[in-house]
Design a protein around this motif. Sequence first.
Motif: not given
Length: 126
Positions: A20-28, A56-65, A108-113
Amino acid sequence: MSSDKKWNVLFIKDEKSMFDSETKAFEQYFIKTDKSLGREASLKLFDDHAYDIVICDLSVGPEEIAFMKQLKDKKADQCIFVLVDEKDTDKVYGFADMGIHAFILTPEQFDQALEAISQFDPYEEQ
């Protein structure tokens, strides 16, 4: 590793993300968060601004690396975290060799991260 400082962050979103890139955790947890989608927009922000941390919230593949390598080649000392879904755990090993930190997590662990990343001092020798 704990810090009372807040950091300026570039958050590179993946269009297929389950986080969820719109989470309030960024502001917090951060002073300012610029969010971008796609490599071109991300590279422009990365080149035009100084960030303490890039997430970086990326699907991991050769292009992303290759994209992460491109960021590191531009700014070798840049602190970068890659968020990886549990199903892609076998693809994170190349990041450590580039000096990139990886979190393997569920949506579910995104805000904790984000909280854990906010406590990281990008200017302290690791």
